[in-house]
Motif scaffolding. Structure first.
Motif, short mmCIF file in Angstrom:
data_model
loop_
_atom_site.label_atom_id
_atom_site.label_comp_id
_atom_site.label_asym_id
_atom_site.label_seq_id
_atom_site.Cartn_x
_atom_site.Cartn_y
_atom_site.Cartn_z
N ASN A 17 25.61 -15.11 42.14
CA ASN A 17 25.11 -14.74 43.46
C ASN A 17 24.72 -13.26 43.49
O ASN A 17 23.65 -12.90 44.01
CB ASN A 17 26.16 -15.01 44.55
N ASP A 18 25.58 -12.40 42.96
CA ASP A 18 25.30 -10.96 42.93
C ASP A 18 24.04 -10.65 42.12
O ASP A 18 23.22 -9.82 42.53
CB ASP A 18 26.49 -10.18 42.37
N GLN A 19 23.90 -11.30 40.97
CA GLN A 19 22.73 -11.05 40.12
C GLN A 19 21.44 -11.51 40.80
O GLN A 19 20.41 -10.84 40.69
CB GLN A 19 22.90 -11.75 38.76
N ILE A 20 21.50 -12.62 41.52
CA ILE A 20 20.31 -13.10 42.25
C ILE A 20 19.93 -12.09 43.32
O ILE A 20 18.75 -11.73 43.46
CB ILE A 20 20.57 -14.49 42.88
N LYS A 21 20.93 -11.62 44.07
CA LYS A 21 20.65 -10.63 45.13
C LYS A 21 20.03 -9.38 44.54
O LYS A 21 19.06 -8.84 45.09
CB LYS A 21 21.94 -10.27 45.86
N MET A 22 20.57 -8.89 43.42
CA MET A 22 20.02 -7.68 42.80
C MET A 22 18.58 -7.91 42.31
O MET A 22 17.73 -7.02 42.45
CB MET A 22 20.91 -7.22 41.65
N ALA A 23 18.31 -9.07 41.75
CA ALA A 23 16.95 -9.37 41.27
C ALA A 23 15.97 -9.44 42.43
O ALA A 23 14.85 -8.91 42.34
CB ALA A 23 16.95 -10.68 40.49
N ILE A 24 16.38 -10.06 43.54
CA ILE A 24 15.51 -10.14 44.72
C ILE A 24 15.27 -8.74 45.30
O ILE A 24 14.13 -8.39 45.63
CB ILE A 24 16.11 -11.10 45.78
N ASP A 25 16.33 -7.94 45.40
CA ASP A 25 16.18 -6.57 45.90
C ASP A 25 15.25 -5.75 45.01
O ASP A 25 14.41 -5.00 45.51
CB ASP A 25 17.54 -5.89 46.03
N SER A 26 15.38 -5.89 43.69
CA SER A 26 14.51 -5.16 42.76
C SER A 26 13.07 -5.62 42.92
O SER A 26 12.15 -4.81 42.89
CB SER A 26 14.97 -5.38 41.32
N HIS A 27 12.88 -6.92 43.05
CA HIS A 27 11.53 -7.45 43.24
C HIS A 27 10.90 -6.90 44.52
O HIS A 27 9.74 -6.47 44.52
CB HIS A 27 11.55 -8.98 43.29
N ASN A 28 11.68 -6.89 45.58
CA ASN A 28 11.17 -6.39 46.86
C ASN A 28 10.87 -4.89 46.81
O ASN A 28 10.01 -4.41 47.53
CB ASN A 28 12.15 -6.70 48.00
#
Length: 186
Positions: free
Chosen positions: A142-153
Motif C-alpha cells: 500500500n505504501d509503495q503504491i501511494k509513493m508511486a502515485i505521488d511521484s507520478h503526480n
C-alpha cells in the motif's frame, strides 16, 4: 557381395537412427533446461488463491477470485488471466507443478474515489497473497503504491521497486492512467 551391401546399408541405417536419437536428446535438453531455470516463489497457486480471497475479503473489496479460475498449460508452465468486473486484471504464471513464478495486477485508475480505493486495496491484496505468511507485505505494498502515485503526480519517477524473501516487487504508474504491480521470483 549382396551380403556385404546389405551389411553396409544396415550399418548406415543404424548410424542414421543413432544420429536422430542424439539430435532428439539434444533438442529436448534445452526445454528441460528452461523448465529447470524457471525461478519460483515458495507459494503454490492453491495457497495463493486462498490468500488472495482472504485478502480481498479482509480489505472489503467485494471481489473474489472464482474457484474455476486456475492456471492452464502453456509451453513453459502454466498461466492464467482473469479480468475482475471492476477494471482489475490479474495474471499469474506458474511452473508445471503450480509453483508461482510471477504475478501481475493492472488496474485503471478511476475518478470516483470509492472505486479507486477499492481497486487500490484489491491490487495490494492480490500482490500480498504471494507471501501469505508475511504480515507486513500488504501495508508495505500500500505504501509503495501511494509513493508511486505521488511521484507520478509530481512528474517524477513513477516506479517503486523492493524485494522480500526472494521475490522482486514493482509498482509503476503509467500515463493511461493505470497502475501495474508485479511480483516475480528472483
Amino acid at each position: 557381395m549382396k551380403t556385404l551391401t546389405l551389411l553396409i546399408a544396415a550399418a548406415f541405417a543404424l548410424s542414421a537412427c543413432g544420429g536422430q536419437a542424439e539430435e532428439q536428446s539434444v533438442s529436448a535438453q534445452p526445454q528441460e533446461q528452461v523448465q529447470a531455470e524457471l525461478k519460483t516463489m515458495p507459494v503454490g497457486y492453491a495457497d495463493f488463491h486462498k490468500a488472495a480471497n482472504k485478502g480481498l475479503a479482509d480489505q472489503k473489496t467485494g471481489l473474489t477470485l472464482p474457484e474455476h479460475v486456475v492456471p492452464t498449460d502453456n509451453t513453459e508452465g502454466k498461466n492464467l488471466l482473469h479480468d475482475f468486473s471492476d477494471g482489475l486484471t490479474l495474471t499469474v504464471d506458474t511452473d508445471k507443478t503450480d509453483k508461482i513464478s510471477a504475478v501481475r495486477v493492472v488496474w485503471d485508475t478511476d475518478a470516483a474515489p470509492r472505486k479507486a480505493e477499492k481497486l487500490f486495496k484489491a491490487a495490494a491484496a492480490l500482490i500480498a497473497a504471494t507471501a501469505p505468511e508475511d504480515r507486513t507485505l500488504l501495508r508495505d505494498t500500500n505504501d509503495q503504491i501511494k509513493m508511486a502515485i505521488d511521484s507520478h503526480n509530481a512528474q517524477k519517477d513513477p516506479t517503486r521497486e523492493w524485494a522480500r524473501g526472494g521475490v522482486a516487487y514493482k509498482v509503476t504508474v503509467t500515463n493511461l492512467p493505470s497502475v501495474v504491480l508485479t511480483a516475480k521470483a528472483e
